[in-house]
Design a protein around this motif. Structure first.
Motif, PDB file in Angstrom:
ATOM      1  N   ASP A  30       0.836  -1.200   0.000  1.00 47.46           N
ATOM      2  CA  ASP A  30       0.000   0.000   0.000  1.00 47.46           C
ATOM      3  C   ASP A  30       0.870   1.249   0.000  1.00 47.46           C
ATOM      4  N   HIS A  47       0.556   5.607   0.350  1.00 49.71           N
ATOM      5  CA  HIS A  47      -0.238   6.825   0.556  1.00 49.71           C
ATOM      6  C   HIS A  47       0.673   8.042   0.445  1.00 49.71           C
ATOM      7  N   HIS A  71      -3.108  -1.285   6.025  1.00 54.59           N
ATOM      8  CA  HIS A  71      -3.765  -1.631   4.758  1.00 54.59           C
ATOM      9  C   HIS A  71      -3.022  -2.764   4.055  1.00 54.59           C
TER      10      HIS A  71
HETATM   11 MG    MG Z   1      -4.503   2.313   1.570  1.00 58.17          MG
END
Ligand code: MG
Length: 389
Positions: free
Chosen positions: A239, A241, A273
């Motif tokens: 993941d 971000h 995540h």
């Molecule tokens: Mg995420």
């Protein structure tokens, strides 16, 4: 209700053989007392857990209970009864309404059983788990039968035994002052003081480890149950971000002060995540977005622990467990290392596995790429999930 627990682990018992007292011997790689304490640590309704240990067992206990959120242990007395009384006195400062008193030699206490005892305390001052006697009972003090005892209404009682805190504390004080020192359970202390004690169904799994055979059998059934989870799956998750204006980031459920936040629909915890996706991947169940669509307003700003808890519950529904988790976080900043212990503790609680089964590593990317330019954070996770095979 504000409920505490006293876990009595003060025995020096050598009937189980071995060099250590039985509560420090191992079942499935964990000391007996660890299992007993863990059941209370994991129960949402129990707030303070007071271990009572034997003289000079401090080091043994510290090793056995490492990582468990319990009160500092106190040293017990000459009898079980006295150890319990001292445990209650140690808890008195927490303003508890109720207390559960448990023998550490019973490691396999279920959350349901704890809940049953607590539920009983809404109606009664004292509650003990018990199993109705199914065998015929004989009285044979000299080895030959004197008579047969009517077994109707007879119960074999277990722990944890639950009580209104003030009532059991007063009952223990009363027993002490009257010179009663060898009562073998707390219900007997309560009975003597006229406290009504109800019986709720106990559990056959909640057996007491007394002999070497008990420990050997517990180890056999432990490895049998683990071996039954023979369908071993790996999963991986990634993941990313980006940073946005803010003052902290969330990683592995821990808030870390920083010059920016991570942008995302939820709390943007890239590590949780990735881990959630890894577990869902091991189950062949899609990804986070399948269960928590990013366009659904109810997940706006949500704590990502909710997503991980969902993935863990899917594993549990299939009768499985997470074996281990390995997480790598790529970030130029903030510094992750100081937060690793808090992160591990958080993941241990969320995954329901020991911290020795969790690894979290952090690295920079030597100023290369978007991570190196400080534009965002990447997290990778791999897990093993064991399902019934
Ligand atoms: Mg995420």
């Amino acid at each position: 209700m504000k409920i505490g627990a006293v876990v009595v682990a003060a025995g020096t018992g050598s009937r189980a053989g071995g060099e250590k007292p039985k509560q420090y011997q191992s079942i499935g790689g964990r000391p007996v007392v660890w299992w007993a304490l863990k059941s209370f640590c994991d129960h949402p309704l129990v707030s303070h857990i007071q271990p009572v240990i034997g003289a000079s067992q401090e080091t043994l206990f510290a090793q056995a209970a490492a990582g468990l959120a319990v009160e500092p242990p106190i040293t017990g007395g000459a009898t079980r009864q006295e150890s319990c009384r001292l445990g209650l006195e140690a808890l008195a400062k927490h303003d508890l309404t109720h207390v559960l008193i448990h023998d550490a030699a019973r490691p396999f206490i279920s959350a349901d059983l704890i809940s049953r005892v607590i539920a009983g305390l809404k109606e009664h001052q004292g509650v003990v788990p018990g199993i109705a006697v199914a065998d015929t009972i004989k009285k044979a003090p000299q080895g030959t039968i004197e008579r047969t005892i009517d077994r109707s209404g007879l119960w074999v009682v277990q722990t944890p035994q639950g009580f209104a805190f003030a009532a059991i504390r007063a009952a223990h004080e009363q027993a002490r002052q009257s010179g009663q020192a060898n009562l073998t359970d707390d219900a007997a202390v309560a009975e003597l003081a006229g406290v009504t004690v109800a019986v709720v169904p106990g559990g056959p799994e909640n057996r007491k480890m007394t002999t070497f055979d008990d420990l050997a059998e517990a180890n056999r059934s432990f490895s049998k149950s683990l071996n039954a989870l023979a369908d071993i799956r790996t999963g991986m998750g990634v993941d990313i971000h980006p940073f946005a204006e803010g003052n902290h980031v969330m990683l592995c459920g821990v808030e870390i002060a920083h010059t920016h936040r991570l942008a995302g629909h939820s709390d943007a915890d890239a590590a949780l995540h990735a881990l959630t996706d890894a577990i869902l991947g091991a189950l062949g169940e899609g990804d986070i977005g399948t269960f928590f669509p990013p366009n659904d307003p109810q997940w706006k700003g949500a704590a990502s622990s909710i997503f991980l808890a969902k993935a863990v519950s899917l594993v549990a529904e299939r009768g499985g467990k997470v074996g281990n988790a390995d997480i790598a976080i790529l970030a130029e900043a903030p510094r992750i290392a100081p937060h690793l212990p808090a992160m591990k503790a958080k993941l241990s609680a969320l995954l329901g596995i020991g911290e020795d089964r969790i690894a979290i590593k952090a690295t920079t990317t030597e100023k290369l790429g978007f991570v190196g330019r400080g534009e965002g954070i990447t997290a990778f996770a791999t897990v093993i999930v064991r399902l019934p095979g």
